[in-house]
Design a protein around this motif. Structure first.
Motif, mmCIF file in Angstrom:
data_model
loop_
_atom_site.group_PDB
_atom_site.id
_atom_site.type_symbol
_atom_site.label_atom_id
_atom_site.label_comp_id
_atom_site.label_asym_id
_atom_site.label_seq_id
_atom_site.Cartn_x
_atom_site.Cartn_y
_atom_site.Cartn_z
ATOM 1 N N GLN A 154 64.859 65.038 48.450
ATOM 2 C CA GLN A 154 66.193 65.390 47.970
ATOM 3 C C GLN A 154 66.402 66.897 47.980
ATOM 4 O OE1 GLN A 154 66.639 63.447 44.159
ATOM 5 N NE2 GLN A 154 67.260 61.517 45.112
ATOM 6 N N ASP A 157 66.970 67.911 51.584
ATOM 7 C CA ASP A 157 68.302 67.503 52.036
ATOM 8 C C ASP A 157 69.373 68.432 51.477
ATOM 9 O OD1 ASP A 157 67.065 65.425 53.325
ATOM 10 O OD2 ASP A 157 67.707 63.875 51.914
ATOM 11 N N ARG A 158 69.257 68.795 50.202
ATOM 12 C CA ARG A 158 70.266 69.684 49.613
ATOM 13 C C ARG A 158 70.221 71.070 50.230
ATOM 14 N NH1 ARG A 158 68.953 67.216 44.509
ATOM 15 N NH2 ARG A 158 67.674 69.015 43.918
ATOM 16 N N GLU A 159 69.016 71.560 50.504
ATOM 17 C CA GLU A 159 68.886 72.929 51.007
ATOM 18 C C GLU A 159 69.314 73.063 52.460
ATOM 19 O OE1 GLU A 159 68.299 76.883 51.259
ATOM 20 O OE2 GLU A 159 68.168 75.704 49.400
ATOM 21 N N ALA A 162 72.999 69.566 53.239
ATOM 22 C CA ALA A 162 74.201 69.308 52.447
ATOM 23 C C ALA A 162 75.348 70.203 52.896
ATOM 24 C CB ALA A 162 73.913 69.527 50.961
#
Length: 204
Positions: A154, A157-159, A162
């Motif tokens: 997660q 994915d955010r870094e 996103a």
């Protein structure tokens, strides 16, 4: 169509003598080699030619710093020491590319659209296949590999993925990481055993 086979030397290079690397020599991997690596990977088969894998090559110190908070402690040194760390991801919107990739069936996109229960396993399975091709292609080009789990998906994915980050318009999720470079043989562990044919296979 394929009645040839690799030499014993080629089989050693790809499988028998190849090792997952933990340490790296101070030798850069140039962009041309990375492009050649993907040019081999893209020819490997996937379901309906879906090609869901998306790859981010982290080469700079700044790029790797963005990855470090997501790593388990044992993987930090491996990433910092490697010339390149690749994030092997998959696009959960891969079906939007199918009219281009599978043009002889114009309805193929509709097989997946709006069906996350079909999209997710298809994307994960086929990006994993492409990840295997990635390792073999890298070895064929003279590179060593250090594939890794041991990270917070997660956070990655955010870094990196996103808000239309690395791949605008796509919904990319991380699958696994793979360090690339030229391995330091002094940093290798003793090779672990493998299951025999009799233990792992069944002839029916």
């Amino acid at each position: 169509m394929n009645n040839q086979r690799l030499s014993e030397q080629g089989l050693d290079l790809l499988f028998r003598q190849a090792r997952s690397q933990n340490g790296w020599r101070d030798r850069a991997v140039d962009d041309e080699t990375l492009a050649a690596l993907y040019d081999l990977v893209r020819w490997g088969p996937t379901s309906v030619n879906s090609c869901p894998a998306r790859i981010v090559f982290l080469r700079s110190a700044a790029a790797k710093q963005r990855l470090l908070p997501a790593l388990s402690p044992g993987n930090v040194g491996k990433v910092l020491g490697a010339p390149v760390t690749a994030i092997i991801g998959y696009d959960a919107n891969f079906h939007e590319q199918l009219p281009k990739l599978f043009p002889h069936n114009p309805e193929v996109r509709d097989w997946f659209a709006g069906q996350p229960e079909l999209i997710e396993p298809t994307a994960l399975r086929n990006s994993s296949l492409q990840g295997g091709y990635f390792i073999l292609a890298a070895r064929a080009l003279g590179l060593d590999c250090g594939p890794m789990s041991g990270f917070d998906h997660q956070l990655v994915d955010r870094e990196f993925f996103a808000d239309d980050g690395c791949f605008p318009g796509m919904q990319v999720k991380a699958n696994f990481l793979c360090n690339l470079g030229y391995g330091d043989p002094d940093k290798l562990f003793p090779r672990s055993p493998r299951l025999s044919f009799e233990e792992a296979c069944l002839l029916l």
